[in-house]
Write an enzyme that holds these catalytic residues in place. Structure first.
Site, PDB file in Angstrom:
ATOM      1  CG  ASN A  97      -1.726   1.265   1.356  1.00 15.23           C
ATOM      2  OD1 ASN A  97      -1.903   1.968   0.363  1.00 15.23           O
ATOM      3  ND2 ASN A  97      -2.213   1.569   2.550  1.00 15.23           N
ATOM      4  CG  HIS A 150     -18.836  40.128  -8.066  1.00 14.38           C
ATOM      5  ND1 HIS A 150     -18.676  41.441  -8.466  1.00 14.38           N
ATOM      6  CD2 HIS A 150     -19.191  40.185  -6.757  1.00 14.38           C
ATOM      7  CE1 HIS A 150     -18.872  42.242  -7.438  1.00 14.38           C
ATOM      8  NE2 HIS A 150     -19.182  41.517  -6.383  1.00 14.38           N
TER       9      HIS A 150
END
Ligand code: AGP
Length: 611
Positions: free
Chosen positions: A99, A506
């Protein structure tokens, strides 16, 4: 990320390996495999896809009765998900699972080709296996070979290794990736990526330290340092059981964990409030040491990052210390400006997130004091920080983080309150009152909120087929919206964005058309009037507005809405706690209504242990 399980003992290993891998599924994977060995022969079965595919393959072949084996669930990094890229990987003398990510796998591969090795897969793991094999072929000494190989490897790893000529023994070593080791007398020994995989057999386990080799056999476990001397490891006890780690009667872990929030907060807060004031039992966080911090950097990923936004708001509001909140994967690459009197706080549920761990190491390398706020005891981030405050939320299995977010916020609140005492920005009496409210009101107000489940379910039905959902709010509400939006995205796959309500005009408002759902949060009084203006703007453009509001503000302002939910009352400062529970439940129900894998959403992993 990947899941590792290993077993050696008196019982058939295949059922144990498969069951163990099932408890690790939450880590996310796209293929799986096992290798079992008796005498000198190793049998490996592996397959792309879910564990059921592997099980079918095993059932179709002759029963494997070996009592020693290793198993793996792979989340692809090097090489696409495929049978051949699945783990375990073998070499002439050994078989292993891994892993992590080996950063110099290409150089290693080239070097190995130079001495005659060939490769069947695209994986970094196969290169690690053959590197180890090269050393073992020379020394025939497992420890020497493992330490020699690890001196060459750069990157992260947790290995489970079986040497062909050493049947019934499994070796392990780790760096960055987590690994636990356990032994149950009379049954055998285990290695695993996480505790649920061994809980059925034992509640005692060792968290393997970095650079230490574990050698496990049916009779016990032994540990060696890089000098190949025996060393001890700390034996830890699990304080939760299989039942708790399972669903407890809920349809999904996520719903269970949302319902665990009151208890998780109680467990996390109670030990940290003594005589009515915040008390961490850590000298640096209880003494005047806190007062000398003139700047704070909160560094995290995903949901933990969103908890950091709440932390910024509350620490700046109460303690008046500037707080910078950073995405961990950006932090160290932008060469952040860190000053000697800064404090770096790492937030992480798993404590194994590679980006957050790397940020921690970067801060420490700069000599900056680091505080970890982590849920998993003994995890890498917890162990490497200068101080750690554990959030005692218990195991969080669902990939979508819920109770961990809430308890992270609660500790950031307590830290802010503790800093106000050090900086004298609040009267002690005020701090006491807030601490008392946190302890006595937050768990109960969340319990109240959970009772609104059916109302929230009704809203979920209205947005379940939406393509886009927007979340808007201001101040703390905006910080909460970022988390609500992520929850919806990651488990329902509906596109969603969180916007500061003042920002709509905006640009984003161009996206608001008839029927677009907008979740509007109004719990902050000082900005409520402005937020209402923003809601009016989207409502006038046809949005479907689902508003979540504090009662007092809903009564004071005319909040335009198609649906309005009144969030159960608590001090305004503490509103994020019930408010986020509403957002979590909304996301949960949308995902469940869509029939999706709520606990294990596509492409996601519970702990992102690769960068
Ligand atoms: C949360 O719902 C996500 N699954 C994800 O963003 C997560 O918060 C992130 O990966 C950080 O994980 P950590 O808290 O374990 O470090």
């Amino acid at each position: 990320m990947c899941g590792i399980i290993g077993y050696t003992g008196n019982r058939k290993s295949v059922p144990i390996l498969l069951e163990g891998l099932k408890t690790l599924e939450y880590r996310g994977y796209d293929s799986a495999g096992i290798s079992v060995t008796d005498d000198q022969s190793v049998t490996t079965v592996k397959a792309k896809g879910r564990l059921s595919v592997l099980e079918n393959k095993l059932n179709a072949s002759e029963e494997l009765t070996a009592t020693c084996g290793i198993g793996h669930t792979r989340w692809a990094t090097h090489g696409e998900p495929s049978d051949i890229n699945s783990h375990p990987h073998s070499a002439e003398h050994l078989t292993l699972v891994h892993n992590g990510i080996i950063e110099n796998y290409a150089e290693i591969g080239e070097m190995l080709r130079g001495v005659g090795y060939t490769f069947v897969s695209e994986t970094d793991t196969e290169r690690a296996a053959k590197l180890l094999d090269m050393f073992y072929a020379k020394s025939h000494d497992p420890l020497e070979a493992i330490f020699s190989a690890c001196r060459v490897i750069r990157g992260s790893y947790a290995f489970g290794i079986m040497f062909n000529d050493r049947p019934e023994v499994i070796y392990s070593i780790r760096k960055d990736s987590p690994l636990i080791v356990a032994h149950e007398s009379g049954n055998g020994s285990f290695i695993a990526s996480d505790i649920p995989a061994i809980l059925k057999y034992t509640r005692s386990y060792y968290r393997l330290e970095e650079g230490v080799v574990a050698q496990i056999s049916k009779d016990g476990v032994v540990f060696y340092n890089s000098e190949m001397e025996p060393v001890s490891q700390t034996l830890e006890e699990v304080d939760w059981d299989v039942e708790q780690a399972q669903k407890g009667g809920y349809p999904h872990f996520m719903l269970k964990e949302i319902h665990e929030e009151p208890e998780a907060l109680r467990k996390t807060l109670e030990p940290r409030i003594k005589d009515g004031l915040p008390h961490f039992g850590i000298e640096q966080l209880d003494g005047e040491f806190l007062a000398h911090f003139t700047g704070i950097h909160i560094v995290a990923c995903g949901t933990a990052y969103h908890a950091g936004l709440i932390g910024k708001a509350i620490i700046e509001k109460l303690a008046r210390v500037p707080v910078n909140v950073e995405i961990a994967s950006e932090f160290r690459y932008r060469d952040p400006i860190l000053r000697p009197n800064d404090l770096v706080i790492l937030l992480s549920q798993s404590g194994e997130t590679a980006d957050t761990l790397a940020a921690l190491r970067h801060a420490k390398a700069q000599g900056i004091y680091t505080l970890a706020i982590v849920n998993v005891i003994g995890s890498s981030v917890a162990r490497e920080a200068d101080s750690v405050l554990y959030t005692w939320a218990g195991p969080e299995i669902a990939v979508a983080s819920t109770k961990a977010y809430s308890v992270q916020c609660s500790l950031l609140y307590l830290l802010a309150l503790r800093m106000t005492l050090a900086n004298r920005t609040l009267e002690e009496e005020t701090v006491r009152r807030i601490c008392d409210s946190m302890l006595t009101k937050i768990p109960s107000v969340i319990a109240e909120t959970l009772k609104l489940n059916d109302q929230i379910y009704g809203y979920a039905k209205q947005i379940v087929n939406a393509e886009h959902v927007f979340y808007i709010g201001r101040d703390m509400d905006w910080a909460l919206c970022t988390e609500g939006s992520l929850k919806l995205k990651e488990i329902s796959y509906i596109h969603s964005e969180a916007y500061a309500a003042g920002e709509l005009k905006h640009g984003t408002i161009s996206l608001i058309t008839d029927g677009i759902p907008v979740i509007a949060l109004t719990t902050v009084s000082k900005v409520c009037e402005k937020t209402v203006s923003g809601i009016r703007e989207v409502k006038s453009r046809g949005a479907l507005v689902i508003a979540f509001a504090a009662r007092e503000l809903a009564e004071k302002y005319e909040i335009p809405h198609d649906e309005l939910l009144i969030i159960p009352e608590i001090d305004e400062l503490l509103m994020p706690f019930p408010a986020v529970t509403v957002l979590q439940l909304l996301a949960y129900h949308v995902s469940a209504l869509k029939g999706l894998d709520v606990d294990k959403p596509r492409n996601l992993a519970k702990s992102v242990t690769v960068e």
